[in-house]
Design a protein around this motif. Structure first.
Motif, PDB file in Angstrom:
ATOM      1  N   PHE A  52      42.495  17.799  56.487  1.00  0.00           N
ATOM      2  CA  PHE A  52      43.028  17.134  55.297  1.00  0.00           C
ATOM      3  C   PHE A  52      43.874  15.904  55.625  1.00  0.00           C
ATOM      4  O   PHE A  52      44.662  15.453  54.793  1.00  0.00           O
ATOM      5  N   GLY A 112      39.532  18.220  47.453  1.00  0.00           N
ATOM      6  CA  GLY A 112      39.978  19.221  48.415  1.00  0.00           C
ATOM      7  C   GLY A 112      38.829  20.029  48.988  1.00  0.00           C
ATOM      8  O   GLY A 112      38.737  20.233  50.203  1.00  0.00           O
ATOM      9  N   GLY A 136      44.467  25.083  51.577  1.00  0.00           N
ATOM     10  CA  GLY A 136      44.610  23.648  51.780  1.00  0.00           C
ATOM     11  C   GLY A 136      43.916  22.841  50.702  1.00  0.00           C
ATOM     12  O   GLY A 136      44.445  21.826  50.233  1.00  0.00           O
ATOM     13  N   CYS A 140      45.765  20.437  48.264  1.00  0.00           N
ATOM     14  CA  CYS A 140      45.368  19.020  48.209  1.00  0.00           C
ATOM     15  C   CYS A 140      45.274  18.548  46.762  1.00  0.00           C
ATOM     16  O   CYS A 140      45.819  17.506  46.397  1.00  0.00           O
ATOM     17  N   GLN A 196      52.718  17.913  51.330  1.00  0.00           N
ATOM     18  CA  GLN A 196      51.713  18.023  52.383  1.00  0.00           C
ATOM     19  C   GLN A 196      51.952  19.190  53.338  1.00  0.00           C
ATOM     20  O   GLN A 196      51.127  19.432  54.220  1.00  0.00           O
ATOM     21  N   LEU A 199      49.162  21.527  53.635  1.00  0.00           N
ATOM     22  CA  LEU A 199      47.969  21.081  54.356  1.00  0.00           C
ATOM     23  C   LEU A 199      48.089  21.309  55.855  1.00  0.00           C
ATOM     24  O   LEU A 199      47.247  20.836  56.618  1.00  0.00           O
TER      25      LEU A 199
END
Length: 236
Positions: A52, A112, A136, A140, A196, A199
């Protein structure tokens, strides 16, 4: 006027502006493309973030979308016409925010999962597991949506797309990284860095995946509250 037709009108505005549709497409293209490049040359230290990595670039497109959608109301007296049709400024701003959030969330979740599939193919045996990968992908989509809303709120305060982007783009590309290198854990609470965390496969800071997104949500809520106050209190 009821909320539903106001929302429908705001959605018509968004889909009729090519720049906004282009920004939505750029969210997917930028995130997936840069993620694929990063995954192809990644090590095994954080496979989820390798998948990501491109969200750092996709969020710029999300910010451009949120900024442009709001700032367009402040050009050529457009807001005066809007408020003539919808005198309730709070209802109009809520509809505008919803019309921004829904397409970004849809595109963000699609981004994502597309990015996850591309990244897993690029990483091969070192790819993150499906459970971690789905977390994730959802993170995202939520992060991109929150950043678009954060930009929308700031644009309502500044009443200028140029001013908003002049603040946010250098912040994301320069200031956030510099502060992150100098201030340690405090930088984890910046809006772009907090979101983030979801991620990453692992994170040494104080925030976890969902608490990081909650911090970004607080930033977005604060910006929207300030934007809503500005819309209600200032002249059109």
């Amino acid at each position: 006027m009821p909320f539903a037709p106001v929302l429908h009108a705001e959605w018509i505005k968004i889909r009729s502006l090519r720049s906004l549709l282009g920004a939505l497409a750029a969210i997917l293209v930028a995130t997936a493309a840069f993620s694929a490049l990063a995954a192809a040359d990644a090590d095994d230290s954080d496979p989820l973030f390798s998948v990501f990595f491109g969200v750092s670039f996709g969020q710029i497109a999300a910010i451009a979308f949120g900024t442009t959608a709001v700032a367009s109301e402040f050009r050529d007296g457009a807001l005066r016409l809007t408020l003539a049709a919808v005198p309730d400024r709070g209802r109009w701003f809520a509809a505008k925010v919803t019309a921004i959030a829904l397409p970004v969330l849809a595109v963000g979740l699609l981004t994502g999962f597309v990015t996850l599939l591309v990244g897993r193919a690029a990483l091969g045996t070192s790819a993150p597991g499906w459970g971690e990968g789905v977390r994730g992908a959802v993170g995202c989509g939520l992060h991109l949506t929150l950043m678009a809303l954060f930009a929308a709120g700031l644009a309502a305060v500044l009443r200028s797309g140029v001013a908003t982007l002049s603040v946010l783009i250098p912040f994301l590309l320069i200031v956030s990284f510099v502060v992150g290198d100098l201030s340690g854990g405090a930088a984890d609470f910046l809006p772009d860095r907090a979101g983030q965390v979801a991620l990453h496969s692992s994170w040494d800071g104080a925030l976890g995946p969902w608490s990081g997104l909650a911090v970004t949500a607080l930033w977005a809520a604060a910006a929207l509250a300030a934007g809503g106050w500005s819309v209600r209190r200032r002249d059109a």
